[in-house]
Design a protein around this motif. Structure first.
Motif, PDB file in Angstrom:
ATOM      1  N   SER A 116       0.537  -0.900   0.285  1.00 10.67           N
ATOM      2  CA  SER A 116      -0.052  -0.318  -0.140  1.00 10.67           C
ATOM      3  C   SER A 116       1.303   1.318  -0.271  1.00 10.67           C
ATOM      4  N   HIS A 117       1.781   1.073   0.100  1.00 12.97           N
ATOM      5  CA  HIS A 117       2.831   2.348   0.304  1.00 12.97           C
ATOM      6  C   HIS A 117       4.240   1.885   0.508  1.00 12.97           C
ATOM      7  N   TYR A 119       7.870   1.807   2.741  1.00 13.32           N
ATOM      8  CA  TYR A 119       8.129   2.148   3.840  1.00 13.32           C
ATOM      9  C   TYR A 119       8.866   2.484   3.693  1.00 13.32           C
ATOM     10  N   GLN A 120      10.368   3.750   5.001  1.00 10.11           N
ATOM     11  CA  GLN A 120      11.209   3.920   4.959  1.00 10.11           C
ATOM     12  C   GLN A 120      11.637   4.498   6.080  1.00 10.11           C
ATOM     13  N   GLY A 121      10.986   3.878   7.057  1.00 13.04           N
ATOM     14  CA  GLY A 121      11.733   3.796   8.437  1.00 13.04           C
ATOM     15  C   GLY A 121      12.600   2.913   9.376  1.00 13.04           C
ATOM     16  N   ALA A 128       6.979  -0.304  11.404  1.00 16.48           N
ATOM     17  CA  ALA A 128       7.238  -0.871  10.160  1.00 16.48           C
ATOM     18  C   ALA A 128       4.955  -0.687  10.986  1.00 16.48           C
ATOM     19  N   LEU A 130       3.236   0.087  13.190  1.00 15.63           N
ATOM     20  CA  LEU A 130       3.148   1.735  14.534  1.00 15.63           C
ATOM     21  C   LEU A 130       2.697   2.963  12.654  1.00 15.63           C
ATOM     22  N   LEU A 131       3.183   2.969  11.397  1.00 18.20           N
ATOM     23  CA  LEU A 131       2.251   3.810  10.926  1.00 18.20           C
ATOM     24  C   LEU A 131       1.202   2.648   9.903  1.00 18.20           C
ATOM     25  N   PHE A 132       0.125   3.308   9.754  1.00 17.75           N
ATOM     26  CA  PHE A 132      -1.001   2.406   9.698  1.00 17.75           C
ATOM     27  C   PHE A 132      -1.071   0.800   9.563  1.00 17.75           C
TER      28      PHE A 132
ATOM     29  N   GLY B  91      -5.642   5.705   9.486  1.00 20.55           N
ATOM     30  CA  GLY B  91      -5.230   3.806   8.798  1.00 20.55           C
ATOM     31  C   GLY B  91      -6.769   3.810   8.149  1.00 20.55           C
ATOM     32  N   SER B 337      -0.663   7.520   2.780  1.00 17.62           N
ATOM     33  CA  SER B 337      -0.295   6.252   1.333  1.00 17.62           C
ATOM     34  C   SER B 337      -1.660   6.471   0.066  1.00 17.62           C
ATOM     35  N   ASN B 421      16.858   7.629  12.288  1.00 17.52           N
ATOM     36  CA  ASN B 421      15.326   7.953  12.495  1.00 17.52           C
ATOM     37  C   ASN B 421      14.904   7.632  13.958  1.00 17.52           C
ATOM     38  N   HIS B 424      11.841   7.635  14.714  1.00 16.59           N
ATOM     39  CA  HIS B 424      10.602   6.781  14.850  1.00 16.59           C
ATOM     40  C   HIS B 424      10.355   5.751  16.320  1.00 16.59           C
TER      41      HIS B 424
END
Lengths: 284, 440
Positions: A116-117, A119-121, A128, A130-132, B91, B337, B421, B424
């Motif tokens: 879906s996207h 990821y660069q974190g 990972a 944590l982001l959606f 999300g 996204s 990061n 993060h």
């Protein structure tokens, strides 16, 4: 010359004095430890995996020796021999340890799963997530950053090139550490004698699941209808195998014949998930 | 002299794209997607069904929980779907889709006229809750909760957060120039409800016209004064703002109310004025649509539930291939996204950055240069927090390095030469600590 003798004398006497103080303190303030605890601890595998429910091997050894209610068969990596040895030492009733192994319930390899996207974190599954809920369209699947691999106390896991963890059945002790660190809960422990497993965790409806991943269980329930023993049932659009019935009664694994997405797989230990076809063409 | 705080960074503010552009009202889209969760706290449950006809300002989702805020229809029309839709913060979230009937008719009795001077504190707070107000700076904390401190906390100061320290964003700036009187009314209403006598408006000195306008407006109001602040990120972080203006430090783990302060955002002040004086619910907000890829960056007055895509198209679309889409500012915003996410109450900006703007680079080990320590406005050691997060020592980060005091402003990441990061890792550590606490 005199000086060196003096130094020698002073240091020797200091050493003696402190030695006596230490010896005295050792006797006077000694803490009584049951020696059995150390003996039991020596038998345990020292993976510090926590599968027993205690903080580590030392904590379990202490508990099993001192507490009559703690059973001797809690060490899962140690299997039968350790359980027997611990039971013998502590004078408790020996009980069986069911051998188990970790399984990855996802076939969302790089080829199968839709992203879906990008990821660069931080390259870690929990980060990972944590982001959606991660970079895959399927919100139930393996994220593929290998947090389980990093945490395996027995070095039994590796990441495949397909982006999924692979479990080495020789090394996996079934301790369940990977199960607890996986943010997606796609790793589960299964009994060693299982015949089939569902290689998917998606609770999405068929259309959504299929769009997100080519290898998804679409909840069609064909496998459930094939099974003459009723070992498979559908829960939230996902086939769930009852390992007890499956192990005991299944002889020909009819469920494998009809699955349209090949989400239900024979158990072939040591083969990369999702690539069983390539590895073994003859097993169906 | 302009006031300041320890640490912080000086990113290029990039406000020049939109700072001089007046707020434009975007026409109501054919369809609005309104998530039932647009605030921190308990989610709302829909109280309309598919097929229902709704009017603008009608409550469509509600909950009895205290830390929550009702959701209103942002235009009149028919409810065509209640289903899961992408959400810019969570999300995915259940959303109510309303097909506009083109009439844009207010619900019965709206707007009304009330004189806030005759209303008591409870009536004002109730009006604020009814209107579904949340902090519009981005945190979306329900306003009525913020304004209802426990009785033992004595409040004495109100601060309007008009720093707008995030680069690119100019929504608050434009509101200060164009709706100056509404802001002042909002502040006075809030101060009456809270019973405080002292109010400050903190504005970064890169907005001299806004300082001028606000100064003129508070000229004959003795309780209020404008405080110009040094342009430095994160000047608008709640805790630094309180420290700079009042000299009080919010204790570790505490809230602004612990030092007797309530901070509200510019947009929230306007919404308070509209909610209390006119009974208008929060159904629209000013959002800056900007970034290197936007053909014509603008400040837009948007209905809640407009999608990012519609807003971007209203700015004549994209002029080059985007590399990143962000809700909010570049420092603390959330990467998205898809452009199919709706505008929610906390969407202060839509940022579409080109590959040139997004210099990500490869993450490398910490070289212990200490730049993050100099930059941290909270006086933490971000390098250690990132290292502990990387090694999975989450509890140690919390117990020995004050993990929970991090406000996640991103100053450390901005200065890090190893491109770590850090924020993060900190978010990960916080989440893992919360999960461990929940297990026990």
């Amino acid at each position: 010359m005199n000086t060196s003798i003096l130094i020698l004398l002073v240091l020797t006497s200091l050493g003696l004095i402190f030695g006596f103080i230490l010896a005295f303190a050792n006797k006077k303030f000694a803490i009584e430890v049951n020696p059995l605890i150390h003996i039991v601890e020596d038998v345990l595998p020292k993976g510090q995996c926590g599968a027993c429910g205690f903080a580590g091997c030392a904590a379990y050894a202490e508990a099993v020796v001192l507490n009559a209610d703690v059973p001797p068969n809690l060490c899962i990596p140690g299997k039968e021999p350790v359980a027997k040895a611990v039971a013998e030492m502590t004078g408790k009733q020996a009980a069986a340890v069911e051998p188990r192994i970790a399984q990855v319930k996802c076939a969302g390899s790089k080829e199968n799963a839709v992203l879906s996207h990008e990821y660069q974190g931080v390259q870690d599954c929990a980060a990972a997530n944590l982001l959606f809920g991660g970079q895959k369209t399927c919100k139930y699947g393996c994220l593929g950053f290998g947090t389980c691999v990093k945490n395996c106390p027995f070095d039994a896991m590796t990441m495949s090139e397909e982006g999924l963890p692979v479990i080495d059945p020789e090394k996996c002790t079934g301790c369940g550490k990977c199960e607890t660190v996986c943010p997606k809960h796609v790793i589960a422990m299964m009994p060693l004698g299982s015949k089939v497993r569902v290689n998917c965790s998606s609770k999405d409806k068929g259309v959504t699941a299929k769009k997100a991943c080519k290898a998804a269980c679409i909840g069609c329930s064909l496998c459930m209808r094939q099974c003459p023993h009723g070992a498979i049932e559908m829960q939230n659009n996902l086939a769930v195998v009852n390992p007890a019935i499956c192990q005991e009664k299944c002889t020909e694994a009819l469920c494998l014949t009809k699955c349209p997405t090949k989400a239900i797989r024979p158990v072939i230990l040591g083969v990369v998930p999702g690539t069983e076809d390539k590895a073994c063409a003859g097993c169906q | 002299m302009v006031k300041s705080f320890r640490g912080g960074v000086h990113p290029d503010d990039r406000k020049r794209f939109t700072a001089a552009k007046a707020i434009e009202t975007m026409p109501v889209p054919d369809k609005v997607i309104i998530p039932v969760r647009q605030h921190i706290g308990a989610p709302c449950a829909p109280i309309v069904k598919v097929g229902d006809l709704v009017k603008k300002g009608q409550v469509i989702a509600e909950t009895q929980a205290f830390v929550a805020s009702p959701i209103h229809a942002s235009t009149s029309g028919k409810v065509v779907e209640i289903a899961d839709y992408p959400h810019p913060v969570f999300g995915c979230c259940s959303a109510i889709v309303i097909e506009s009937d083109g009439q844009d008719e207010w619900a019965e009795g709206l707007p009304l006229t009330r004189d806030w001077r005759t209303m008591d504190s409870a009536a004002i707070k109730n009006a604020i809750r009814q209107a579904g107000l949340v902090g519009m700076g981005g945190a979306t904390f329900p306003t009525h909760v913020k304004m209802s401190p426990p009785p033992e906390k004595k409040l004495d100061t109100f601060i309007l957060n008009a720093a707008e320290c995030e680069p690119y964003l100019t929504a608050d700036h434009r509101v200060m120039l164009e709706q100056t009187d509404r802001i002042i009314t909002g502040i006075l209403i809030a101060m009456k409800a809270l019973g405080v006598k002292e109010g400050y408006i903190g504005i970064e000195d890169n907005k001299p016209d806004a300082i001028e306008a606000m100064r003129k407006a508070v000229d004959n109001i003795v309780e209020l004064s404008v405080v110009p602040l040094k342009t430095k990120y994160p000047q608008g972080a709640e805790k630094t703002l309180i420290y700079v203006i009042t000299g009080k430090e919010v204790p570790s783990g505490g809230l602004p109310m612990d030092v007797g302060v309530v901070v509200q955002n510019v947009g929230t002040a306007v919404a308070i004025a509209n909610a209390v004086e006119k009974g208008l619910p929060l159904i629209e907000r000013v959002t800056t649509v900007t970034g290197g890829c936007i053909t014509e960056p603008k400040n837009l007055l948007l209905r809640i539930g407009t999608t990012f895509e519609q807003a971007i198209l209203f700015c004549n679309g994209l002029k080059e291939q985007p590399a990143k889409l962000i809700m909010g500012g570049p420092m603390m915003g959330m990467a998205q996204s898809t452009v199919n996410v709706p505008i929610i109450k906390g969407t202060s900006g839509i940022l579409v950055l080109s590959a040139k703007d997004v210099n990500h680079g490869e993450e490398r080990p910490c070289i212990r240069c200490g730049r993050c320590v100099d930059a941290c406005p909270m006086g933490l050691i971000p390098s250690m927090l990132s290292i502990l997060g990387e090694r999975g020592k989450f509890q140690e980060a919390k117990a020995e390095y004050d993990l929970l005091d991090c406000v996640e402003c991103g100053s450390c990441v901005y200065v890090c030469p190893a491109k770590r990061n850090i924020v993060h890792y900190i978010k990960l550590s916080k989440a893992q600590n919360a999960a461990m606490a929940a297990k026990k």
